[in-house]
Design a protein around this motif. Structure first.
Motif, short mmCIF file in Angstrom:
data_model
loop_
_atom_site.label_atom_id
_atom_site.label_comp_id
_atom_site.label_asym_id
_atom_site.label_seq_id
_atom_site.Cartn_x
_atom_site.Cartn_y
_atom_site.Cartn_z
N PHE A 112 35.25 37.96 51.38
CA PHE A 112 34.41 39.13 51.19
C PHE A 112 33.06 38.77 50.57
O PHE A 112 32.01 39.22 51.04
CB PHE A 112 35.12 40.20 50.36
N ASP A 113 33.09 37.94 49.52
CA ASP A 113 31.84 37.54 48.86
C ASP A 113 30.95 36.74 49.80
O ASP A 113 29.76 37.01 49.92
CB ASP A 113 32.13 36.73 47.61
N LEU A 114 31.52 35.74 50.47
CA LEU A 114 30.71 34.87 51.31
C LEU A 114 30.29 35.54 52.61
O LEU A 114 29.17 35.32 53.08
CB LEU A 114 31.43 33.56 51.59
N HIS A 115 31.14 36.34 53.19
CA HIS A 115 30.77 37.06 54.41
C HIS A 115 29.51 37.89 54.15
O HIS A 115 28.55 37.86 54.94
CB HIS A 115 31.95 37.95 54.85
N GLU A 116 29.50 38.58 53.04
CA GLU A 116 28.34 39.40 52.67
C GLU A 116 27.12 38.53 52.33
O GLU A 116 25.99 38.82 52.75
CB GLU A 116 28.70 40.29 51.48
N LYS A 117 27.34 37.46 51.58
CA LYS A 117 26.23 36.58 51.18
C LYS A 117 25.60 35.91 52.39
O LYS A 117 24.37 35.84 52.50
CB LYS A 117 26.72 35.53 50.17
N PHE A 118 26.43 35.42 53.31
CA PHE A 118 25.89 34.78 54.51
C PHE A 118 25.06 35.77 55.34
O PHE A 118 24.03 35.40 55.90
CB PHE A 118 27.00 34.16 55.36
#
Length: 166
Positions: free
Chosen positions: A45-51
């Motif tokens: 969730f964190d990385l999907h959004e950050k990317f």
């Protein structure tokens, strides 16, 4: 070039470096899309959004770099095949762990920062303050993003280590 008051021959070197940066940003953008689509695990969730945030930013920079080339009255490189030949970056496989994705991005940031500094050096030699201003802001932003990605990788028991003086 008269309306900018810049020497076309001197600015041509800046444009060459800008076109390489444009190629770098296209590969970087696609790599971020790849990672956005393929990240899995506890950090999804964190990385999907950050990317997604990062590729949105990269997309804007692609346009701004191309428009800077046009402002300087040159043609931006615009073919994917040319980008693959020109870029300092390489494509990435999709099957990476979240930590490997972050490591790859931090490595790519270092490569992009080197290219940005080449653009600034060429622009400085040509008296091109507009390009220096644009790329200077990009350098600051990418350095901050690199720090944040590096901090994400760190264990909570670690500290940022000071670089020893020489």
């Amino acid at each position: 070039m008269n309306y900018l008051g810049l020497d076309k021959e001197k600015i041509a070197l800046t444009v060459d470096e800008l076109n390489i940066l444009l190629a770098d940003y296209h590969l970087y953008y696609q790599k971020l899309r790849n990672f956005h689509w393929n990240v899995i695990g506890k950090n999804f969730f964190d990385l999907h959004e950050k990317f997604e945030e990062m590729y949105d930013d990269a997309k804007l920079k692609v346009d701004e770099i191309a428009e800077r080339v046009l402002t300087l009255r040159f043609q931006p490189t615009s073919n994917l095949s040319d980008y693959l030949k020109m870029s300092n970056l390489e494509e990435s496989i999709s099957e990476l762990t979240d930590y490997d994705m972050i490591d790859q991005l931090i490595k790519d940031h270092g490569t992009i920062l080197v290219q940005m500094r080449k653009v600034v050096k060429a622009a400085d030699a040509a008296g091109d303050e507009g390009t220096i201003d644009l790329i200077g802001a990009y350098i600051r932003e990418l350095e901050k993003t690199s720090w944040m990605l590096d901090a994400w990788k760190m264990k909570t028991t670690e500290n940022h280590k000071a670089i020893p003086a020489e």
